[in-house]
Design a protein around this motif. Structure first.
Motif, PDB file in Angstrom:
ATOM      1  N   LEU A  77      46.877  35.321  43.189  1.00  0.00           N
ATOM      2  CA  LEU A  77      47.169  36.693  43.868  1.00  0.00           C
ATOM      3  C   LEU A  77      46.346  37.476  44.334  1.00  0.00           C
ATOM      4  O   LEU A  77      46.138  38.154  45.363  1.00  0.00           O
ATOM      5  CB  LEU A  77      48.315  37.215  43.071  1.00  0.00           C
ATOM      6  CG  LEU A  77      49.604  36.540  42.695  1.00  0.00           C
ATOM      7  CD1 LEU A  77      50.554  37.376  41.700  1.00  0.00           C
ATOM      8  CD2 LEU A  77      50.170  36.495  44.216  1.00  0.00           C
ATOM      9  N   SER A  78      45.101  37.607  43.503  1.00  0.00           N
ATOM     10  CA  SER A  78      43.941  38.411  43.880  1.00  0.00           C
ATOM     11  C   SER A  78      43.272  38.132  45.128  1.00  0.00           C
ATOM     12  O   SER A  78      42.567  38.615  46.156  1.00  0.00           O
ATOM     13  CB  SER A  78      42.974  38.410  42.647  1.00  0.00           C
ATOM     14  OG  SER A  78      42.118  36.964  42.490  1.00  0.00           O
ATOM     15  N   GLU A  79      43.450  36.476  45.425  1.00  0.00           N
ATOM     16  CA  GLU A  79      42.959  35.901  46.628  1.00  0.00           C
ATOM     17  C   GLU A  79      43.548  36.762  47.753  1.00  0.00           C
ATOM     18  O   GLU A  79      42.932  37.040  48.767  1.00  0.00           O
ATOM     19  CB  GLU A  79      43.085  34.749  46.799  1.00  0.00           C
ATOM     20  CG  GLU A  79      42.273  34.073  47.996  1.00  0.00           C
ATOM     21  CD  GLU A  79      40.933  34.155  48.067  1.00  0.00           C
ATOM     22  OE1 GLU A  79      40.640  34.274  49.051  1.00  0.00           O
ATOM     23  OE2 GLU A  79      40.335  33.777  47.002  1.00  0.00           O
TER      24      GLU A  79
ATOM     25  N   ILE B 121      47.344  35.018  38.421  1.00  0.00           N
ATOM     26  CA  ILE B 121      46.407  36.238  38.849  1.00  0.00           C
ATOM     27  C   ILE B 121      45.332  35.970  39.760  1.00  0.00           C
ATOM     28  O   ILE B 121      45.064  36.778  40.772  1.00  0.00           O
ATOM     29  CB  ILE B 121      45.944  36.862  37.391  1.00  0.00           C
ATOM     30  CG1 ILE B 121      47.488  37.379  36.698  1.00  0.00           C
ATOM     31  CG2 ILE B 121      44.897  37.981  37.687  1.00  0.00           C
ATOM     32  CD1 ILE B 121      46.740  37.698  35.268  1.00  0.00           C
ATOM     33  N   LEU B 122      44.812  34.736  39.485  1.00  0.00           N
ATOM     34  CA  LEU B 122      43.531  34.623  40.430  1.00  0.00           C
ATOM     35  C   LEU B 122      43.922  34.297  41.981  1.00  0.00           C
ATOM     36  O   LEU B 122      43.524  34.751  42.754  1.00  0.00           O
ATOM     37  CB  LEU B 122      42.815  33.417  39.895  1.00  0.00           C
ATOM     38  CG  LEU B 122      41.693  33.811  38.568  1.00  0.00           C
ATOM     39  CD1 LEU B 122      41.246  32.333  38.084  1.00  0.00           C
ATOM     40  CD2 LEU B 122      40.671  34.598  38.820  1.00  0.00           C
TER      41      LEU B 122
ATOM     42  N   GLY C 241      41.785  29.882  40.646  1.00  0.00           N
ATOM     43  CA  GLY C 241      43.187  29.814  40.246  1.00  0.00           C
ATOM     44  C   GLY C 241      43.934  28.645  40.053  1.00  0.00           C
ATOM     45  O   GLY C 241      44.954  28.539  39.181  1.00  0.00           O
TER      46      GLY C 241
ATOM     47  N   LEU D 228      44.107  39.919  48.050  1.00  0.00           N
ATOM     48  CA  LEU D 228      43.354  40.951  48.132  1.00  0.00           C
ATOM     49  C   LEU D 228      41.906  40.927  48.692  1.00  0.00           C
ATOM     50  O   LEU D 228      41.531  41.463  49.693  1.00  0.00           O
ATOM     51  CB  LEU D 228      43.302  41.792  47.029  1.00  0.00           C
ATOM     52  CG  LEU D 228      44.787  42.325  46.581  1.00  0.00           C
ATOM     53  CD1 LEU D 228      44.431  42.952  45.145  1.00  0.00           C
ATOM     54  CD2 LEU D 228      45.366  43.356  47.333  1.00  0.00           C
ATOM     55  N   ILE D 229      41.354  39.995  48.207  1.00  0.00           N
ATOM     56  CA  ILE D 229      39.771  39.689  48.528  1.00  0.00           C
ATOM     57  C   ILE D 229      39.631  38.842  49.764  1.00  0.00           C
ATOM     58  O   ILE D 229      38.833  38.846  50.520  1.00  0.00           O
ATOM     59  CB  ILE D 229      39.116  38.977  47.257  1.00  0.00           C
ATOM     60  CG1 ILE D 229      39.308  39.969  46.036  1.00  0.00           C
ATOM     61  CG2 ILE D 229      37.767  38.487  47.583  1.00  0.00           C
ATOM     62  CD1 ILE D 229      38.972  39.363  44.929  1.00  0.00           C
TER      63      ILE D 229
ATOM     64  N   ILE E   3      38.340  32.327  45.582  1.00  0.00           N
ATOM     65  CA  ILE E   3      38.866  32.578  44.121  1.00  0.00           C
ATOM     66  C   ILE E   3      40.076  31.546  44.078  1.00  0.00           C
ATOM     67  O   ILE E   3      40.453  31.363  42.837  1.00  0.00           O
ATOM     68  CB  ILE E   3      39.065  34.093  44.080  1.00  0.00           C
ATOM     69  CG1 ILE E   3      37.904  34.741  43.848  1.00  0.00           C
ATOM     70  CG2 ILE E   3      39.959  34.415  42.706  1.00  0.00           C
ATOM     71  CD1 ILE E   3      38.159  36.213  43.999  1.00  0.00           C
TER      72      ILE E   3
END
Length: 152
Positions: free
Chosen positions: A21-23, A18-19, A35, A25-26, A31
């Motif tokens: 994959l959030s990278e 999740i961390l 992860g 977007l950000i 991040i």
């Protein structure tokens, strides 16, 4: 009570994914290291399943900080663009290069910089000075897509 808070290896892996994959977007590229540390904690927990929750969180924190510090200290400086691409004309003025093909009459010469300047290592040159191949020159102006240079 400890069994209620016990994390399984897959918890850490899912948290890490999740961390990571959030990278996407950000896009801070920061991040990602948290992860990766979480995924490594999941792998570590496979081999050491009896680690206490507090130890797991402490190890994840330490790994995250180590990865982030390594990124900023060692890896990020390698990715810095040194070409000065996209900068204004003033970025190239004063740069020194070597003539690899001397201008002759109406034919422009060619200049090579030791490090690419504005995205290119070789440039067409115009000069009023008499220069030969191998001479070092300094950029004094830009005329269209050619550099105006003077002999050093």
């Amino acid at each position: 009570m400890d069994s209620v808070l016990a994390l399984q290896p897959w918890h850490w892996v899912v948290f890490g994914v999740i961390l990571v994959l959030s990278e996407l977007l950000i896009t801070t590229f920061f991040i990602l290291w948290f992860g990766i540390a979480a995924i490594l904690m999941g792998v570590l927990l496979l081999f050491l399943p009896m680690l206490a929750l507090s130890t797991q969180v402490l190890l994840w924190t330490v790994l995250s900080v180590l990865f982030a510090v390594a990124w900023f200290k060692f890896l990020k400086p390698l990715s810095v663009d040194k070409t000065k691409a996209g900068l204004s004309k003033e970025a190239i003025l004063g740069e020194v290069g070597q003539i690899i093909s001397a201008p002759n009459g109406d034919r422009r010469g060619t200049l090579r910089f030791p490090v690419p300047i504005l995205g290119e290592a070789e440039w067409a040159v115009i000069t009023q000075d008499c220069v030969r191949e191998g001479d070092r020159v300094r950029v004094i102006d830009v005329a269209g897509n050619a550099l105006v240079v003077e002999a050093i």
